[in-house]
Design a protein around this motif. Structure first.
Motif, PDB file in Angstrom:
ATOM      1  N   ILE A  92       0.818  -1.212   0.000  1.00  0.00           N
ATOM      2  CA  ILE A  92       0.000   0.000   0.000  1.00  0.00           C
ATOM      3  C   ILE A  92       0.856   1.270   0.000  1.00  0.00           C
ATOM      4  O   ILE A  92       0.560   2.218  -0.711  1.00  0.00           O
ATOM      5  CB  ILE A  92      -0.966   0.006   1.203  1.00  0.00           C
ATOM      6  N   VAL A  93       1.926   1.271   0.768  1.00  0.00           N
ATOM      7  CA  VAL A  93       2.796   2.452   0.839  1.00  0.00           C
ATOM      8  C   VAL A  93       3.356   2.782  -0.547  1.00  0.00           C
ATOM      9  O   VAL A  93       3.332   3.942  -0.972  1.00  0.00           O
ATOM     10  CB  VAL A  93       3.948   2.221   1.852  1.00  0.00           C
ATOM     11  N   ASP A  94       3.825   1.767  -1.265  1.00  0.00           N
ATOM     12  CA  ASP A  94       4.378   1.989  -2.606  1.00  0.00           C
ATOM     13  C   ASP A  94       3.287   2.380  -3.599  1.00  0.00           C
ATOM     14  O   ASP A  94       3.514   3.196  -4.489  1.00  0.00           O
ATOM     15  CB  ASP A  94       5.113   0.736  -3.096  1.00  0.00           C
ATOM     16  N   LEU A  95       2.113   1.801  -3.430  1.00  0.00           N
ATOM     17  CA  LEU A  95       0.986   2.148  -4.300  1.00  0.00           C
ATOM     18  C   LEU A  95       0.607   3.613  -4.124  1.00  0.00           C
ATOM     19  O   LEU A  95       0.371   4.337  -5.091  1.00  0.00           O
ATOM     20  CB  LEU A  95      -0.201   1.232  -3.983  1.00  0.00           C
ATOM     21  N   THR A  96       0.600   4.075  -2.873  1.00  0.00           N
ATOM     22  CA  THR A  96       0.308   5.480  -2.581  1.00  0.00           C
ATOM     23  C   THR A  96       1.361   6.390  -3.204  1.00  0.00           C
ATOM     24  O   THR A  96       1.036   7.408  -3.813  1.00  0.00           O
ATOM     25  CB  THR A  96       0.244   5.710  -1.055  1.00  0.00           C
ATOM     26  N   LYS A  97       2.632   6.009  -3.065  1.00  0.00           N
ATOM     27  CA  LYS A  97       3.721   6.812  -3.638  1.00  0.00           C
ATOM     28  C   LYS A  97       3.591   6.917  -5.156  1.00  0.00           C
ATOM     29  O   LYS A  97       3.778   7.989  -5.730  1.00  0.00           O
ATOM     30  CB  LYS A  97       5.078   6.210  -3.271  1.00  0.00           C
ATOM     31  N   LYS A  98       3.274   5.802  -5.810  1.00  0.00           N
ATOM     32  CA  LYS A  98       3.115   5.822  -7.268  1.00  0.00           C
ATOM     33  C   LYS A  98       1.966   6.730  -7.682  1.00  0.00           C
ATOM     34  O   LYS A  98       2.071   7.463  -8.667  1.00  0.00           O
ATOM     35  CB  LYS A  98       2.885   4.406  -7.796  1.00  0.00           C
ATOM     36  N   LEU A  99       0.868   6.680  -6.932  1.00  0.00           N
ATOM     37  CA  LEU A  99      -0.284   7.524  -7.248  1.00  0.00           C
ATOM     38  C   LEU A  99       0.066   8.999  -7.080  1.00  0.00           C
ATOM     39  O   LEU A  99      -0.270   9.828  -7.923  1.00  0.00           O
ATOM     40  CB  LEU A  99      -1.481   7.150  -6.361  1.00  0.00           C
ATOM     41  N   ILE A 100       0.773   9.327  -6.011  1.00  0.00           N
ATOM     42  CA  ILE A 100       1.164  10.724  -5.765  1.00  0.00           C
ATOM     43  C   ILE A 100       2.192  11.188  -6.801  1.00  0.00           C
ATOM     44  O   ILE A 100       2.161  12.342  -7.232  1.00  0.00           O
ATOM     45  CB  ILE A 100       1.677  10.901  -4.321  1.00  0.00           C
ATOM     46  N   ASN A 101       3.082  10.290  -7.226  1.00  0.00           N
ATOM     47  CA  ASN A 101       4.034  10.654  -8.289  1.00  0.00           C
ATOM     48  C   ASN A 101       3.311  10.950  -9.597  1.00  0.00           C
ATOM     49  O   ASN A 101       3.685  11.855 -10.331  1.00  0.00           O
ATOM     50  CB  ASN A 101       5.063   9.542  -8.505  1.00  0.00           C
ATOM     51  N   LYS A 102       2.278  10.180  -9.881  1.00  0.00           N
ATOM     52  CA  LYS A 102       1.512  10.383 -11.113  1.00  0.00           C
ATOM     53  C   LYS A 102       0.645  11.639 -11.013  1.00  0.00           C
ATOM     54  O   LYS A 102       0.482  12.374 -11.977  1.00  0.00           O
ATOM     55  CB  LYS A 102       0.634   9.147 -11.368  1.00  0.00           C
ATOM     56  N   TYR A 103       0.072  11.882  -9.820  1.00  0.00           N
ATOM     57  CA  TYR A 103      -0.796  13.047  -9.584  1.00  0.00           C
ATOM     58  C   TYR A 103      -0.240  13.845  -8.404  1.00  0.00           C
ATOM     59  O   TYR A 103      -0.699  13.679  -7.268  1.00  0.00           O
ATOM     60  CB  TYR A 103      -2.230  12.603  -9.293  1.00  0.00           C
ATOM     61  N   PRO A 104       0.754  14.711  -8.615  1.00  0.00           N
ATOM     62  CA  PRO A 104       1.453  15.412  -7.527  1.00  0.00           C
ATOM     63  C   PRO A 104       0.545  16.312  -6.672  1.00  0.00           C
ATOM     64  O   PRO A 104       0.829  16.543  -5.505  1.00  0.00           O
ATOM     65  CB  PRO A 104       2.506  16.254  -8.241  1.00  0.00           C
ATOM     66  N   GLN A 105      -0.543  16.808  -7.220  1.00  0.00           N
ATOM     67  CA  GLN A 105      -1.429  17.695  -6.466  1.00  0.00           C
ATOM     68  C   GLN A 105      -2.298  16.925  -5.462  1.00  0.00           C
ATOM     69  O   GLN A 105      -2.915  17.521  -4.590  1.00  0.00           O
ATOM     70  CB  GLN A 105      -2.319  18.510  -7.424  1.00  0.00           C
ATOM     71  N   LEU A 106      -2.319  15.619  -5.556  1.00  0.00           N
ATOM     72  CA  LEU A 106      -3.178  14.790  -4.714  1.00  0.00           C
ATOM     73  C   LEU A 106      -2.579  14.599  -3.322  1.00  0.00           C
ATOM     74  O   LEU A 106      -1.419  14.238  -3.186  1.00  0.00           O
ATOM     75  CB  LEU A 106      -3.375  13.421  -5.379  1.00  0.00           C
ATOM     76  N   GLU A 107      -3.382  14.872  -2.298  1.00  0.00           N
ATOM     77  CA  GLU A 107      -2.988  14.583  -0.914  1.00  0.00           C
ATOM     78  C   GLU A 107      -3.882  13.458  -0.435  1.00  0.00           C
ATOM     79  O   GLU A 107      -5.093  13.633  -0.303  1.00  0.00           O
ATOM     80  CB  GLU A 107      -3.171  15.819  -0.034  1.00  0.00           C
ATOM     81  N   ILE A 108      -3.286  12.302  -0.163  1.00  0.00           N
ATOM     82  CA  ILE A 108      -4.078  11.126   0.174  1.00  0.00           C
ATOM     83  C   ILE A 108      -3.307  10.251   1.151  1.00  0.00           C
ATOM     84  O   ILE A 108      -2.079  10.229   1.141  1.00  0.00           O
ATOM     85  CB  ILE A 108      -4.454  10.353  -1.112  1.00  0.00           C
ATOM     86  N   SER A 109      -4.027   9.553   2.006  1.00  0.00           N
ATOM     87  CA  SER A 109      -3.387   8.707   3.006  1.00  0.00           C
ATOM     88  C   SER A 109      -3.322   7.258   2.526  1.00  0.00           C
ATOM     89  O   SER A 109      -4.065   6.839   1.641  1.00  0.00           O
ATOM     90  CB  SER A 109      -4.172   8.766   4.324  1.00  0.00           C
ATOM     91  N   ASN A 110      -2.434   6.510   3.149  1.00  0.00           N
ATOM     92  CA  ASN A 110      -2.326   5.079   2.857  1.00  0.00           C
ATOM     93  C   ASN A 110      -3.632   4.367   3.184  1.00  0.00           C
ATOM     94  O   ASN A 110      -4.029   3.429   2.500  1.00  0.00           O
ATOM     95  CB  ASN A 110      -1.187   4.447   3.665  1.00  0.00           C
ATOM     96  N   ASP A 111      -4.296   4.814   4.248  1.00  0.00           N
ATOM     97  CA  ASP A 111      -5.538   4.177   4.674  1.00  0.00           C
ATOM     98  C   ASP A 111      -6.635   4.329   3.617  1.00  0.00           C
ATOM     99  O   ASP A 111      -7.411   3.401   3.381  1.00  0.00           O
ATOM    100  CB  ASP A 111      -5.995   4.766   6.012  1.00  0.00           C
ATOM    101  N   THR A 112      -6.697   5.485   2.975  1.00  0.00           N
ATOM    102  CA  THR A 112      -7.687   5.697   1.920  1.00  0.00           C
ATOM    103  C   THR A 112      -7.428   4.748   0.757  1.00  0.00           C
ATOM    104  O   THR A 112      -8.364   4.160   0.198  1.00  0.00           O
ATOM    105  CB  THR A 112      -7.642   7.159   1.427  1.00  0.00           C
ATOM    106  N   ILE A 113      -6.169   4.577   0.406  1.00  0.00           N
ATOM    107  CA  ILE A 113      -5.806   3.655  -0.679  1.00  0.00           C
ATOM    108  C   ILE A 113      -6.171   2.225  -0.291  1.00  0.00           C
ATOM    109  O   ILE A 113      -6.751   1.477  -1.067  1.00  0.00           O
ATOM    110  CB  ILE A 113      -4.297   3.752  -1.017  1.00  0.00           C
ATOM    111  N   ARG A 114      -5.845   1.846   0.953  1.00  0.00           N
ATOM    112  CA  ARG A 114      -6.159   0.485   1.424  1.00  0.00           C
ATOM    113  C   ARG A 114      -7.657   0.220   1.357  1.00  0.00           C
ATOM    114  O   ARG A 114      -8.104  -0.829   0.902  1.00  0.00           O
ATOM    115  CB  ARG A 114      -5.654   0.285   2.858  1.00  0.00           C
ATOM    116  N   LYS A 115      -8.462   1.200   1.796  1.00  0.00           N
ATOM    117  CA  LYS A 115      -9.919   1.032   1.760  1.00  0.00           C
ATOM    118  C   LYS A 115     -10.419   0.863   0.333  1.00  0.00           C
ATOM    119  O   LYS A 115     -11.292   0.040   0.062  1.00  0.00           O
ATOM    120  CB  LYS A 115     -10.606   2.230   2.421  1.00  0.00           C
ATOM    121  N   TYR A 116      -9.855   1.647  -0.595  1.00  0.00           N
ATOM    122  CA  TYR A 116     -10.285   1.525  -1.991  1.00  0.00           C
ATOM    123  C   TYR A 116      -9.891   0.159  -2.562  1.00  0.00           C
ATOM    124  O   TYR A 116     -10.678  -0.487  -3.243  1.00  0.00           O
ATOM    125  CB  TYR A 116      -9.698   2.647  -2.863  1.00  0.00           C
TER     126      TYR A 116
END
Length: 181
Positions: A92-116
């Motif tokens: 999940i941590v790496d998935l969050t990092k990849k998402l933020i790298n792709k969309y730099p303006q996005l502020e999101i937590s690991n927990d939100t990614i895990r829930k999705y």
């Protein structure tokens, strides 16, 4: 003070009563104790209403919880789904990092990614490596013959067997979990 029904935890104070309490305290007409006695409300409740008004400049409670709309857009969700399908071992941590790298303006937590990830049906499963010929009929037959051979020779496991201690090997060289639908 009036009795509350058994299934009711707190006394309900109307908005009019709250305004009346605030007005009386602001005009210094009565003390909190006398206001509580007059309105048949506990002193602590009157005190909390006054304190809440002093701190927040409001009489009514603000609803708790944040915005329930998803932060993730369809583009984000599509990116996450494709990434997980390509990289089943991703955490999940790496998935969050990849998402933020792709969309730099996005502020999101690991927990939100895990829930999705859980919401779309992916769950983390333990990986077990099994050779493709591990349970073929030939392999099972070979195992059976080996055990029969040992029993025929009547091997004394204490005298005739040699036991070798474990060797130093890092079990964490590869991931032991992966995502699966």
């Amino acid at each position: 003070m009036p009795k509350l029904p058994k299934n009711h935890k707190y006394q309900q104070i109307s908005l009019d009563q709250k305004k009346k309490i605030i007005d009386e305290v602001n005009n210094k007409q009565n003390s909190i104790r006398s206001i509580a006695a007059k309105l048949q409300i506990s002193r602590s409740t009157v005190h909390d209403i006054v304190k809440r008004f002093d701190m927040k400049d409001r009489v009514v409670l603000k609803s708790k919880g944040g915005d329930k709309r998803s932060i993730l857009t369809e583009n984000h969700k599509d990116f996450l789904s494709k990434t997980i399908n390509k990289e089943l071992y991703i955490i999940i941590v790496d998935l969050t990092k990849k998402l933020i790298n792709k969309y730099p303006q996005l502020e999101i937590s690991n927990d939100t990614i895990r829930k999705y990830v859980n919401k779309i049906g992916f769950t983390l499963k333990r990986l077990v490596t099994i050779s493709h010929k591990h349970n073929t009929s030939d392999t099972i037959l070979d195992r059976k013959r080996y055990v029969e051979k040992i029993y025929q020779k009547v091997i004394d496991m204490l005298k005739d067997a040699i036991y070798i201690n474990e060797t130093g090997f890092n079990l964490h060289l590869s991931s032991s979990h992966s995502y699966s639908l």
